[in-house]
Write a protein that holds these residues in place. Structure first.
Motif, PDB file in Angstrom:
ATOM      1  N   GLY A  89     -11.602   5.682   0.996  1.00 50.21           N
ATOM      2  CA  GLY A  89     -12.838   5.126   0.467  1.00 50.21           C
ATOM      3  C   GLY A  89     -12.634   4.213  -0.720  1.00 50.21           C
ATOM      4  N   SER A  90     -13.718   3.986  -1.445  1.00 49.68           N
ATOM      5  CA  SER A  90     -13.735   3.063  -2.570  1.00 49.68           C
ATOM      6  C   SER A  90     -13.179   3.736  -3.823  1.00 49.68           C
ATOM      7  N   TYR A  91     -12.187   3.103  -4.440  1.00 52.68           N
ATOM      8  CA  TYR A  91     -11.630   3.654  -5.672  1.00 52.68           C
ATOM      9  C   TYR A  91     -12.657   3.713  -6.793  1.00 52.68           C
ATOM     10  N   PRO A  92     -13.469   2.667  -7.034  1.00 56.38           N
ATOM     11  CA  PRO A  92     -14.494   2.788  -8.087  1.00 56.38           C
ATOM     12  C   PRO A  92     -15.486   3.926  -7.830  1.00 56.38           C
ATOM     13  N   ALA A  93     -15.871   4.127  -6.570  1.00 61.61           N
ATOM     14  CA  ALA A  93     -16.796   5.221  -6.262  1.00 61.61           C
ATOM     15  C   ALA A  93     -16.147   6.572  -6.506  1.00 61.61           C
ATOM     16  N   ASN A  94     -14.893   6.719  -6.112  1.00 62.02           N
ATOM     17  CA  ASN A  94     -14.188   7.974  -6.359  1.00 62.02           C
ATOM     18  C   ASN A  94     -14.017   8.229  -7.855  1.00 62.02           C
ATOM     19  N   ALA A  95     -13.672   7.182  -8.590  1.00 64.11           N
ATOM     20  CA  ALA A  95     -13.536   7.325 -10.038  1.00 64.11           C
ATOM     21  C   ALA A  95     -14.871   7.699 -10.680  1.00 64.11           C
ATOM     22  N   GLY A  96     -15.959   7.129 -10.178  1.00 63.95           N
ATOM     23  CA  GLY A  96     -17.272   7.461 -10.709  1.00 63.95           C
ATOM     24  C   GLY A  96     -17.647   8.900 -10.433  1.00 63.95           C
TER      25      GLY A  96
END
Length: 209
Positions: A89-96
């Motif tokens: 998935g999306s790294y920014p979404a996972n980080a969020g």
């Protein structure tokens, strides 16, 4: 499980298995996601302890908790996704998702400490570590926990954070509304407790003066 079903039915007949959301090839058993649940809780507790000992002032502590959560989210997501290969998935979404979990934990513990002192840190650690982490269902699924324990776990930051990370990593954010709502509610509660604790400390200082 598929092998067992095949043997119970017609021995030698394979059972078809189709992954709705396949795990990454580098981590086909999802062990990285399960192992990442504990650092999310520990990160929030560590941030709260450090901020209570090193930083004074409600605004500074809340700002520090948010900064710590953002940094921790970016770091832990990078380790799990790019080093261990446990997340898709999306790294920014996972980080969020990770940042929200750390913020919910750290702000709640900070708020409890501001009102109750070091006893608040102990209460927060018990709620997050001894109750929230085992009932999070991150290693398996909350539906597989007995009775009402899975439902309770999803109302605490570790369980909500694990569900949110699973959603962002493997389902493009679908089904994340409940988890986001729970985490935001804990963040708001923690901020309110921090403000209340700060006001109480000011009143006590004025009364003493």
């Amino acid at each position: 499980m598929a092998t067992g079903l095949g043997q119970a039915g017609k021995p030698g007949t394979p059972v078809a298995v189709r992954d709705l959301a396949a795990l990454p090839s580098d981590d086909p058993r999802g062990s990285g996601l399960a192992a990442g649940a504990l650092p999310l809780v520990m990160g929030g507790l560590l941030a709260a302890v450090l901020l209570t000992r090193l930083v004074h002032g409600t605004v500074r502590r809340v700002s520090g908790a948010i900064a710590f959560a953002a940094t921790g989210g970016l770091t832990v997501a990078a380790i799990l996704q790019f080093w261990f290969g446990s997340l898709s998935g999306s790294y920014p979404a996972n980080a969020g998702a990770i940042a929200l979990t750390i913020a919910a934990t750290s702000l709640t513990v900070l708020g409890l400490e501001s009102l109750l002192g070091y006893a608040g840190i102990g209460i927060g650690a018990v709620v997050m570590m001894l109750i929230g982490n085992p009932l999070s269902g991150t290693a398996t699924a909350p539906e597989m926990l007995p009775g009402w324990s899975g439902t309770l776990g999803q109302l605490l930051p570790p369980g909500a954070g694990g569900r949110l990370l699973r959603s962002t990593a493997f389902f493009d954010g679908r089904g994340a509304t409940h988890a986001v709502t729970v985490l935001v509610a804990w963040i708001a509660l923690g901020a309110v407790l921090c403000v209340a604790g700060g006001l109480h400390a000011r009143r006590a200082a004025k009364a003493a003066a």
